[in-house]
Scaffold this active site. Structure first.
Site, PDB file in Angstrom:
ATOM      1  CB  CYS A  36      -8.954 -17.090 -12.671  1.00  0.00           C
ATOM      2  SG  CYS A  36      -7.746 -17.491 -11.409  1.00  0.00           S
ATOM      3  CB  CYS A 185      11.176  20.484   8.271  1.00  0.00           C
ATOM      4  SG  CYS A 185      12.622  20.524   9.343  1.00  0.00           S
ATOM      5  CB  CYS A 188      12.859  24.878  10.150  1.00  0.00           C
ATOM      6  SG  CYS A 188      12.530  24.189   8.519  1.00  0.00           S
ATOM      7  CB  CYS A 236      14.567  20.173   5.885  1.00  0.00           C
ATOM      8  SG  CYS A 236      13.837  21.827   5.991  1.00  0.00           S
ATOM      9  CB  CYS A 239      17.180  22.317   8.019  1.00  0.00           C
ATOM     10  SG  CYS A 239      15.796  22.671   9.094  1.00  0.00           S
ATOM     11  CG  HIS A 317     -10.904 -19.060  -8.716  1.00  0.00           C
ATOM     12  ND1 HIS A 317     -10.366 -19.253  -9.972  1.00  0.00           N
ATOM     13  CD2 HIS A 317     -12.238 -18.874  -8.899  1.00  0.00           C
ATOM     14  CE1 HIS A 317     -11.333 -19.191 -10.876  1.00  0.00           C
ATOM     15  NE2 HIS A 317     -12.477 -18.959 -10.249  1.00  0.00           N
TER      16      HIS A 317
END
Ligand code: ZN
Length: 371
Positions: A36, A185, A188, A236, A239, A317
């Site tokens: 089904c 981030c 920063c 990041c 960074c 079902h």
């Protein structure tokens, strides 16, 4: 290499399709033992008018990819089944056994008589069909380029065109959209964006203490800002270190057919627990402006099919509710039984996979300027 000539059956079939005025597409599918889930999805796809016409007009023959390992047998059987559903002279239920043999060849996990997840089946099926009618025969190598100088919009478009250079078919034309994830981030403030194609969206189910849960509540939960911390901290780029970041989804490119999968099952497993929350979803004019990456867009969708799951995770079902694209009326498909229904019955707590089509007045910037 062999070339097949399909020119004459095309015309006969199209003629039959256009001349026959009796209701069509109202044919059930026999249950082959817990199939089904398959029948429900097949009926939703059969009522996807552009995909149906693609099969009825045998357009897939000219798209068949010669590089395809399976010799396009899956697309062939899918098209045959769709043709049978729409041109059958009586309304006797059809056996999808030839189609099933091909999907089992393509995805052996569907061998056997276990109940399967309809959304997972849809993914496998669309992927299989796409591979057989991919217009790209030689996929170019992916070139890694620096996109940082581009605007988000340009970057999204660039990524989409790169995707089309590898994956380009009628199935992609209809079902694939593009999701944007923005990562910021928290140290920063540097923001980076990633664009990914999607074939459907798996939407978490919002929970409310009072009142009804709407589809938009669930979509808002899906696009809500998420915090990635601890083990999940991404690196990041500014960074050059792993930082706590916020992440947010938005839709960059809206597909022609938007498939929304309501995550009723935990860990996407049909045998996990099930949420039977009633979700109020619109049949018409689902306006998704607030989920768009771009402020200028106004994507509006209309519902045309629903795959329903009733019962629990131990025994369930599947059925389908579909709006017949020729008659414009809703019908309930329960394996071999097809019966008319009122549009007011379409919403239920069994709704599991929703099929929406972009309203004719909506248009996407991508569709307008496709290369
Ligand atoms: Zn940073």
């Amino acid at each position: 290499m062999h070339l097949l000539n399909f020119s004459s059956p095309n015309k006969c079939l199209l003629f039959f399709f256009e001349q026959n005025k009796s209701p069509q597409g109202l044919v059930g599918l026999k249950n082959l033992g817990n199939t089904c889930f398959m029948n429900s999805i097949l009926q939703c796809l059969s009522n996807t008018s552009e995909l149906r016409d693609y099969c009825l007009r045998n357009i897939h023959h000219s798209d068949l990819n010669n590089n395809c390992k399976t010799n396009a047998a899956l697309m062939e059987e899918f098209a045959k089944l769709t043709q049978n559903l729409w041109t059958s002279e009586n309304n006797d239920a059809i056996s999808p056994s030839d189609f099933r043999s091909q999907i089992q060849r393509y995805a052996p996990k569907f061998v056997g008589c276990n109940q399967q997840d309809a959304q997972e089946f849809l993914r496998f099926l669309l992927d299989g069909l796409h591979n057989e009618v991919n217009r790209v025969t030689i996929r170019p190598k992916v070139s890694v380029e620096d996109f940082d100088h581009l605007s988000d919009d340009e970057k999204g478009r660039w990524m989409w065109n790169m995707y089309l250079q590898r994956e380009d078919s009628k199935v992609v034309d209809l079902f694939v959209g593009q999701l944007k994830s923005s990562l910021t981030c928290t140290v920063c403030g540097f923001r980076s964006t990633v664009f990914d194609p999607f074939w459907d969206l798996s939407i978490p189910i919002a929970q409310k203490n009072s009142g009804e849960v709407s589809l938009k509540d669930c979509l808002r939960l899906f696009t809500k800002e998420d915090v990635l911390d601890g083990e999940e901290r991404p690196t990041c780029n500014r960074c050059k270190a792993r930082r706590k970041c916020t992440k947010r989804f938005s839709i960059q490119k809206f597909p022609q057919i938007l498939v929304l999968h309501l995550k009723r099952f935990s860990d996407s497993n049909i045998r996990g627990s099930k949420l039977s929350t009633y979700i109020n979803f619109p049949l018409k004019d689902l306006d998704l402006r607030e989920f768009s990456s771009e402020s200028g867009e106004r994507p509006v969708y209309n519902l045309y099919a629903v795959s329903n799951h009733s019962g629990n995770t131990l025994g369930g079902h599947y059925t389908a509710y579909c709006k017949n694209p020729t008659l414009g009326e809703w019908y309930s498909y329960n394996d071999s039984r097809v019966s008319p229904m009122s549009s007011s019955q379409v919403r239920s707590s069994n709704a599991y996979v929703l099929f929406y089509e972009l309203a004719p007045s909506s248009h996407s910037k991508y569709q307008m300027c496709r290369l």
